[in-house]
Design an enzyme around this catalytic site. Structure first.
Site, mmCIF file in Angstrom:
data_model
loop_
_atom_site.group_PDB
_atom_site.id
_atom_site.type_symbol
_atom_site.label_atom_id
_atom_site.label_comp_id
_atom_site.label_asym_id
_atom_site.label_seq_id
_atom_site.Cartn_x
_atom_site.Cartn_y
_atom_site.Cartn_z
ATOM 1 C CE LYS A 73 -3.824 -2.378 2.186
ATOM 2 N NZ LYS A 73 -4.472 -2.703 0.912
ATOM 3 C CB ALA A 79 -3.023 -0.710 -6.515
ATOM 4 C CB ALA A 80 -8.768 0.786 -7.222
ATOM 5 N N GLY A 81 -7.624 1.783 -4.475
ATOM 6 C CA GLY A 81 -7.671 2.673 -3.303
ATOM 7 C C GLY A 81 -6.357 3.391 -3.098
ATOM 8 C CG ASP A 82 -2.897 1.193 -2.299
ATOM 9 O OD1 ASP A 82 -3.330 1.485 -1.167
ATOM 10 O OD2 ASP A 82 -2.540 0.052 -2.624
HETATM 11 O O1 RIB Z 1 -3.734 -2.191 -1.737
HETATM 12 C C1 RIB Z 1 -3.199 -3.197 -2.569
HETATM 13 C C2 RIB Z 1 -1.972 -3.766 -1.949
HETATM 14 O O2 RIB Z 1 -2.329 -4.438 -0.752
HETATM 15 C C3 RIB Z 1 -1.264 -4.817 -2.755
HETATM 16 O O3 RIB Z 1 -0.324 -4.275 -3.651
HETATM 17 C C4 RIB Z 1 -0.663 -5.724 -1.708
HETATM 18 O O4 RIB Z 1 0.726 -5.687 -1.666
HETATM 19 C C5 RIB Z 1 -1.272 -5.279 -0.390
HETATM 20 O O5 RIB Z 1 -0.403 -4.509 0.340
#
Ligand code: RIB
Length: 313
Positions: A41, A239-242
């Site tokens: 994240k 990773a959409a939220g990230d």
């Molecule tokens: O938010 C997605 C991420 O959550 C992934 O890339 C995984 O590594 C976990 O950390």
């Protein structure tokens, strides 16, 4: 002067297998198309922030001294993130095991490894830093110490409370911005009966709840803002939220207002859902700008009204 965002948090190598569906407890499914992707994240949010442009991005992270670390470092360097790396020889680089279903659902298990070694004293000098962006894949006492140090230095502090865990009041008191999804809001706000109550329970100047394919809702300095999602056909929501968090903080750091920052973050996270992997899916500033320039794709007043009705506003 260019603003600087410091991300302090996790980095993982993601082991991804696609399958017809995510297995139920006790079930084995035969998957296909195994691949690895740089993830975690913290690192995903750093890449999103750097690709969003307009702010220099630095990241504090802990990696093992192993081959899993190399693609993560390459991805962060490739995105233009300046690294402050804690090299942990006694632990492996963090890993995540992701099953991705054909309908774009996923299930993720993280083995934190070296991420657990990140400590309070590892925070670099904050000279020139305007925003610190944190998550919860590193030890909570480290997150709290970093938030305290930044807040005391006049740096604005953003926390993405993922993965969800109850937050001590001492941590909330350091925050300028809290970003959660609906499940995280339930945990950090103590199972509120509705969104508005959940937002009201959190004593943070600005709280944003992301609502997946519906959009996002923000409560900031007494104002309520809505941003409907961009419609896309999702392939992988990892990773959409990230992407939302990194893009949003980059926009705020370069001086955008919150409504425009929500718009850019929504566009970037929608694009991330259309591609495989974590950091590999995060769009560039130019890709986001192209989507924002297409009036047929930007959510209209009807979408705003529908989201307001769903949020019971
Ligand atoms: O938010 C997605 C991420 O959550 C992934 O890339 C995984 O590594 C976990 O950390």
């Amino acid at each position: 002067m260019t603003s600087t965002v410091l991300v302090a948090g996790s980095a993982n190598l993601d082991f991804v297998v696609r399958a017809a569906h995510v297995p139920a407890p006790g079930e084995t499914v035969l998957g296909r198309d195994f691949r690895t992707f740089p993830g975690g994240k913290g690192a995903n949010q750093a890449v999103a922030c750097a690709r969003a442009g307009g702010a220099a991005t630095r990241m504090l992270l802990a990696l093992g001294d192993d081959d899993f670390a190399r693609p993560i470092e390459a991805s962060l360097h490739g995105a233009g993130v300046q690294l402050h790396t804690v090299r942990e020889t006694g632990l492996p680089t963090g890993t995540a095991f992701i099953c991705l279903s054909d309908d774009a659902e996923n299930a993720i298990t993280v083995a934190p490894g070296a991420n657990t070694a990140l400590e309070a004293g590892h925070l670099p000098a904050l000279d020139g830093v305007q925003w610190l962006l944190l998550q919860l894949e590193t030890p909570l006492d480290t997150v709290l110490a970093h938030a305290r140090a930044a807040h005391a230095a006049g740096v604005r502090v953003a926390l993405n409370a993922a993965p969800a865990q109850p937050l001590p009041a001492a941590l909330l008191a350091q925050l300028d911005l809290l970003i959660v999804n609906e499940g995280e809001l339930d945990v950090v706000a103590g199972q509120p009966p509705d969104l508005a109550t959940g937002l009201a329970r959190l004593d943070v100047p600005c709280v944003i709840v992301t609502l997946g394919a519906r959009g996002s809702l923000a409560r900031c300095a007494g104002r309520t803002l809505l941003q409907p999602a961009f419609a896309v056909a999702p392939v992988d929501t990892t990773a959409a939220g990230d992407t939302f968090c990194g893009t949003l903080v980059a926009a705020l750091a370069r001086g955008d207002g919150l409504q425009h920052a929500l718009l850019a973050a929504s566009a970037a996270s929608a694009l991330a859902c259309t591609r495989l992997g974590a950091q590999s899916s995060i769009p560039t500033h130019a890709e986001v700008a192209a989507l924002l320039a297409d009036p047929a794709r930007v959510p209209d007043a009807h979408a705003h009204a529908a989201l307001a009705a769903w949020c019971a506003l």
